[in-house]
Design a protein around this motif. Structure first.
Motif, short mmCIF file in Angstrom:
data_model
loop_
_atom_site.label_atom_id
_atom_site.label_comp_id
_atom_site.label_asym_id
_atom_site.label_seq_id
_atom_site.Cartn_x
_atom_site.Cartn_y
_atom_site.Cartn_z
N VAL A 94 0.84 -1.21 0.00
CA VAL A 94 0.00 0.00 0.00
C VAL A 94 0.87 1.25 0.00
O VAL A 94 0.59 2.22 -0.74
CB VAL A 94 -0.94 -0.01 1.22
N TYR A 95 1.93 1.25 0.78
CA TYR A 95 2.81 2.41 0.86
C TYR A 95 3.49 2.66 -0.48
O TYR A 95 3.60 3.81 -0.94
CB TYR A 95 3.85 2.21 1.95
N ALA A 96 3.93 1.58 -1.12
CA ALA A 96 4.62 1.72 -2.41
C ALA A 96 3.71 2.33 -3.46
O ALA A 96 4.15 3.08 -4.33
CB ALA A 96 5.14 0.36 -2.87
N MET A 97 2.42 2.03 -3.38
CA MET A 97 1.49 2.51 -4.40
C MET A 97 0.92 3.89 -4.06
O MET A 97 0.36 4.55 -4.92
CB MET A 97 0.31 1.53 -4.52
N ASN A 98 1.12 4.36 -2.80
CA ASN A 98 0.45 5.61 -2.41
C ASN A 98 1.36 6.58 -1.65
O ASN A 98 0.86 7.53 -1.05
CB ASN A 98 -0.77 5.29 -1.51
N ARG A 99 2.70 6.40 -1.69
CA ARG A 99 3.58 7.26 -0.92
C ARG A 99 3.61 8.68 -1.46
O ARG A 99 3.41 8.93 -2.64
CB ARG A 99 5.00 6.69 -0.91
N GLY A 100 3.81 9.61 -0.58
CA GLY A 100 3.87 11.01 -0.96
C GLY A 100 5.29 11.53 -0.83
O GLY A 100 6.25 10.76 -0.69
N PRO A 101 5.48 12.88 -0.82
CA PRO A 101 6.82 13.46 -0.77
C PRO A 101 7.39 13.51 0.63
O PRO A 101 8.48 14.06 0.83
CB PRO A 101 6.58 14.87 -1.32
N GLU A 102 6.67 12.97 1.63
CA GLU A 102 7.15 13.06 3.00
C GLU A 102 8.49 12.29 3.15
O GLU A 102 8.72 11.30 2.49
CB GLU A 102 6.14 12.48 3.98
N ILE A 103 9.31 12.81 4.06
CA ILE A 103 10.59 12.16 4.34
C ILE A 103 10.58 11.74 5.81
O ILE A 103 10.39 12.59 6.69
CB ILE A 103 11.79 13.09 4.06
N GLY A 104 10.78 10.45 6.07
CA GLY A 104 10.85 9.96 7.43
C GLY A 104 9.50 9.84 8.12
O GLY A 104 9.43 9.56 9.32
N THR A 105 8.43 10.08 7.42
CA THR A 105 7.08 9.97 8.00
C THR A 105 6.12 9.52 6.90
O THR A 105 6.55 9.21 5.78
CB THR A 105 6.64 11.30 8.61
N PHE A 106 4.82 9.49 7.20
CA PHE A 106 3.83 9.08 6.19
C PHE A 106 2.61 9.98 6.30
O PHE A 106 2.30 10.53 7.37
CB PHE A 106 3.42 7.61 6.37
N GLY A 107 1.91 10.10 5.20
CA GLY A 107 0.73 10.95 5.14
C GLY A 107 -0.46 10.30 5.82
O GLY A 107 -0.55 9.07 5.96
N GLY A 108 -1.44 11.14 6.23
CA GLY A 108 -2.62 10.62 6.92
C GLY A 108 -3.45 9.69 6.08
O GLY A 108 -4.15 8.81 6.59
N THR A 109 -3.40 9.86 4.75
CA THR A 109 -4.22 9.01 3.89
C THR A 109 -3.75 7.57 3.91
O THR A 109 -4.56 6.65 3.73
CB THR A 109 -4.21 9.54 2.45
N ILE A 110 -2.47 7.36 4.11
CA ILE A 110 -1.95 5.98 4.14
C ILE A 110 -2.58 5.21 5.30
O ILE A 110 -3.06 4.08 5.15
CB ILE A 110 -0.41 5.97 4.26
N LEU A 111 -2.60 5.82 6.47
CA LEU A 111 -3.18 5.16 7.64
C LEU A 111 -4.68 4.89 7.42
O LEU A 111 -5.18 3.83 7.76
CB LEU A 111 -2.99 6.01 8.90
N GLY A 112 -5.37 5.87 6.83
CA GLY A 112 -6.80 5.69 6.56
C GLY A 112 -7.05 4.53 5.60
O GLY A 112 -8.00 3.75 5.76
N MET A 113 -6.19 4.40 4.58
CA MET A 113 -6.37 3.34 3.59
C MET A 113 -6.13 1.96 4.20
O MET A 113 -6.92 1.02 3.99
CB MET A 113 -5.42 3.57 2.41
N VAL A 114 -5.05 1.82 4.97
CA VAL A 114 -4.78 0.50 5.54
C VAL A 114 -5.80 0.16 6.63
O VAL A 114 -6.16 -1.01 6.81
CB VAL A 114 -3.33 0.41 6.10
N PHE A 115 -6.29 1.18 7.35
CA PHE A 115 -7.33 0.91 8.36
C PHE A 115 -8.63 0.46 7.69
O PHE A 115 -9.31 -0.45 8.17
CB PHE A 115 -7.57 2.15 9.22
N GLU A 116 -8.97 1.09 6.58
CA GLU A 116 -10.21 0.72 5.88
C GLU A 116 -10.13 -0.73 5.40
O GLU A 116 -11.12 -1.47 5.47
CB GLU A 116 -10.44 1.66 4.70
N GLU A 117 -8.95 -1.13 4.90
CA GLU A 117 -8.80 -2.52 4.49
C GLU A 117 -8.80 -3.47 5.69
O GLU A 117 -9.40 -4.53 5.63
CB GLU A 117 -7.50 -2.68 3.69
N GLN A 118 -8.13 -3.08 6.75
CA GLN A 118 -8.08 -3.94 7.93
C GLN A 118 -9.46 -4.14 8.54
O GLN A 118 -9.75 -5.19 9.11
CB GLN A 118 -7.12 -3.31 8.97
N SER A 119 -10.37 -3.18 8.36
CA SER A 119 -11.70 -3.25 8.97
C SER A 119 -12.79 -3.59 7.95
O SER A 119 -13.96 -3.31 8.18
CB SER A 119 -12.04 -1.92 9.65
N GLU A 120 -12.43 -4.20 6.84
CA GLU A 120 -13.42 -4.41 5.79
C GLU A 120 -14.52 -5.40 6.18
O GLU A 120 -15.60 -5.43 5.58
CB GLU A 120 -12.74 -4.88 4.50
#
Length: 737
Positions: free
Chosen positions: A493-519
């Motif tokens: 998921v990160y490889a397909m949706n990573r942003g320009p952040e360095i050393g951190t991740f965007g809020g959308t990544i967490l939302g996407m993996v949470f949505e899949e984890q709770s499907e």
């Protein structure tokens, strides 16, 4: 009738009281509700029934054709100081109040009555009952026979207590009056009219009347048959065998022995009197009738003639079973025997019937003939519904006996079971990928239900058609979490949706993996809410069925007033469950719960601890097995070489695991508290609060009549129950006297 000095016990005061009470019960029509001890005289027409009754009672029936064979006649002989004859009518049970009043008003009394006076009384009784005596009889309103009872009381110092019931004689063919009228045979028609025309319906009515009397298990059947016919072919014997297969309560009475002139015929009669070729426990008796043309002889003369006839040598072996005096004695003993034996059972049965009758009337409620009574009836139903529903939701089951007789109404218990199962499914397998919490969740224990599987088993989602398009009717079976490592999925998921952040991740990544984890949450929640809806609907359906046993009221109340409102309430609950799913799964992951940060820090600390085994330890000054010591500078300089992606994905997994744990607990409580408790149980819009006094008060007169108005069948049923209740209450009063 001459007194019988050999049976003083039968005429004791205690025995007289029992027999008198049974007679009074019969007058109250209690015999149409429960069987009463009685003697009935049955036989074909022209079998000699009237002559037998005349001999038993000393009462000379009128000779006019068709006057005393059109209804059941109850003849009661009673010992009194003065002679009297009283003739009244006991109305049929189903008669309306106006007819009952008219028939009960019929009363004729005298000291002694001659044949002409008796004939006039019977003719008046026929008119009062509306009996049709012929085609020329335009005043009659009924048929040729009546289900009313003519009661004759004969009192005198020479009488002994005896009550017998005479029913119309069995006949097979209707009077062919129509045929002769069409043929123009006026003279014959006039003759037939004087006899009283009968129809095929009359044939059936008399047969059913006779069979109903004979079917009473407390009835002794006196089957009257002439001696000069083949007994085996007599229809009355066949009817008696059908009603009394064991022959334990049937006595045969053989009449007209003087007409049995053939030796073989007399031999057959003697065999029956001796008990040969007979399956009747009570056996047979023989009596000699008055001659067909004998209209002048007195009762004393008849008895003298009978004694002379049976004094012939051929009757010597059966003399104890010959003659009207012998028959009287046997019948008094039988009547007293069955009355004493059955009297306690009659009292107990009256009590049971009265309770059942009052219970049925209570369930029907008060009469609902006008707007006021209809509103009062529905108001009581709504108030009782609200009271039981409140007890069911709060678990106060001791307040109403319905919870004991119908345990499935324990709604709070059933809903708690359902919620516990829902929470367990969420905890054990509500996530898509397995999460390793490294043992920190060991303190969480699964709910263990203590309720009965038999009582609170699986919920059938397809049971109620009216809510199928609102709920999810397919039961969802939650699968186990995938064995695939969560880290692998997060990296994809990160490889397909990573942003320009360095050393951190965007809020959308967490939302996407949470949505899949709770499907799985959607199916789990909608299935659970659907089951909760079915539980509530089942509770309402069962409770209304108990509170409204009148099927017509239940149907109208359900269809016109409740079902659409209930569907709307259930739809609101399902919609809110979907709303909570959308907020929780589709929105931005958010929490202010400090437990989230504590869990996250623990997970990061755990990851740090996993690398400490690579640092050189310092032995303890004491036992080296007790603890490991690390130099502070070694810990400070310790690090694990990772690339940026691996480090970020580890942070995502740790954050997801920590947030999922907080969100799961929060969400399970929210669903149970809002979608279930508020929308289905406790809230103002709860389906349990729809049927209330406010709704009843808002109904128009037309709506009230459609819902609570009694139909013709209900009114008739209420009238029958009311009549039975009144008769049984009067019977209880008689029994207490």
């Amino acid at each position: 009738m001459a007194s019988d000095a050999t049976t003083p016990a039968a005429d004791g005061l205690g025995n007289q009281a029992i027999l008198s009470k049974i007679d009074k019960l019969r007058e109250l029509n209690v015999g149409s509700i429960i069987p009463l001890p009685q003697l009935i005289v049955v036989g074909d027409q022209s079998s000699g029934k009237s002559s037998v009754l005349e001999g038993l009672t000393g009462f000379s029936f009128p000779r006019a054709a068709g006057l005393c064979t059109r209804y059941a006649t109850q003849i009661t002989c009673r010992r009194e100081d003065h002679e009297s004859v009283s003739v009244t009518i006991i109305p049929r049970p189903q008669a309306d109040e106006a007819l009952k009043k008219k028939l009960r008003g019929f009363h004729r009394a005298a000291t002694k009555l001659d044949n002409a006076a008796l004939a006039k009384i019977f003719e008046d009784a026929n008119k009062a009952m509306g009996i049709r005596m012929g085609t020329a009889d335009t005043s009659a309103t009924g048929g040729a026979f009546s289900e009313d009872i003519l009661k004759i009381e004969i009192c005198g110092p020479s009488q002994s207590h005896l009550t017998v019931i005479d029913v119309p004689g069995i006949f097979r063919n209707a009077t062919p009056g129509k045929y002769y009228q069409e043929q123009g045979k006026e003279a014959l028609l006039t003759f037939l009219c004087s006899k009283g025309l009968t129809t095929d319906d009359d044939v059936l009515l008399v047969r059913n009347m006779v069979k109903s009397y004979m079917a009473n298990t407390r009835t002794v059947i006196l089957a009257v048959m002439p001696c000069n016919v083949d007994i085996a072919t007599q229809e009355i014997i066949k009817l008696a065998e059908a009603a009394d297969p064991g022959g334990t309560r049937t006595m045969g009475v053989l009449t007209k022995p003087d007409l049995a002139t053939e030796k073989a015929t007399r031999g057959a009669v003697l065999d029956l009197l001796l008990g040969k070729q007979s399956n009747l426990s009570l056996g047979y008796c023989a009596v000699k009738n008055r001659g067909a043309d004998d209209n002048e002889s007195t009762m004393a003369q008849r008895l003298q003639s009978e004694v002379a006839f049976f004094s012939a040598p051929e009757w010597s072996s059966v003399v104890d079973r010959c003659g009207i005096t012998s028959l009287q004695k046997r019948l008094r003993e039988l009547l007293m025997q069955i009355s004493k034996r059955e009297f306690p059972n009659v009292k107990a049965e009256i009590e049971r019937k009265l309770k059942a009758c009052e219970s049925d009337l209570s369930a029907m409620g008060l009469s609902r003939a006008d707007e006021s009574s209809q509103r009062l009836f529905l108001g009581k139903v709504a108030s009782r519904f609200q009271m039981i529903a409140q007890s069911a939701v709060s678990g106060q089951y001791i307040g109403d006996p319905l919870f004991k007789t119908l345990p499935s109404l324990k709604l709070a218990t059933r809903m708690m079971e359902l919620n516990e199962n829902f929470a367990n499914d969420f905890w054990k397998q509500g996530h898509k990928f397995s999460i390793d919490f490294n043992g920190e969740d060991d303190s969480e224990q699964i709910y263990v239900s203590k309720t009965s599987n038999e009582l609170y088993g699986n919920v059938d989602l397809t049971e109620y058609i009216e809510i199928e398009n609102i709920i999810e009717t397919e039961d969802y079976v939650c699968s186990k979490p995938s064995n695939r490592p969560l880290m692998e999925h997060v990296k994809e998921v990160y490889a397909m949706n990573r942003g320009p952040e360095i050393g951190t991740f965007g809020g959308t990544i967490l939302g996407m993996v949470f949505e899949e984890q709770s499907e799985k949450w959607d199916a789990l929640v909608l299935s659970h809410t659907s089951k909760a809806v079915v539980l509530v609907h089942d509770f309402i359906t069962q409770l209304l069925a108990k509170l409204c046993p009148d099927e017509q009221v239940w149907e109208q109340l359900w269809q016109l007033l409740l079902v659409d409102r209930l569907r709307s309430a259930y739809q609101r609950a399902m919609d809110h469950a979907r709303f909570l799913l959308a907020v929780e799964r589709s929105g931005r992951p958010t929490t202010f719960n400090h437990y989230f940060n504590s869990t996250l820090q623990k997970k990061r600390a755990d990851r740090l601890a996993k690398g400490l085994d690579k640092i050189q330890t310092v032995a303890s000054n004491s036992d080296p097995t007790e603890a490991l010591w690390y130099r502070i500078d070694s810990v400070k300089n310790h690090f694990v070489a990772k690339d940026n992606t691996e480090q970020i994905c580890e942070d995502i997994v740790d954050t997801l695991a920590s947030y999922y744990k907080v969100a799961r607990k929060r969400f399970v409580d929210t669903i149970c508290q809002q979608a279930i408790n508020h929308y289905l149980l406790d809230g103002e819009g709860s389906p349990l609060k729809i049927l209330g006094p406010d709704l009843v008060m808002s109904l128009s007169a037309k709506q009230l009549d459609l819902i609570a108005g009694e139909d013709a069948a209900s009114r008739r049923h209420r009238e029958v129950l009311s009549r039975e209740r009144d008769s049984l209450r009067a019977a209880k009063k008689v029994l207490r006297e």
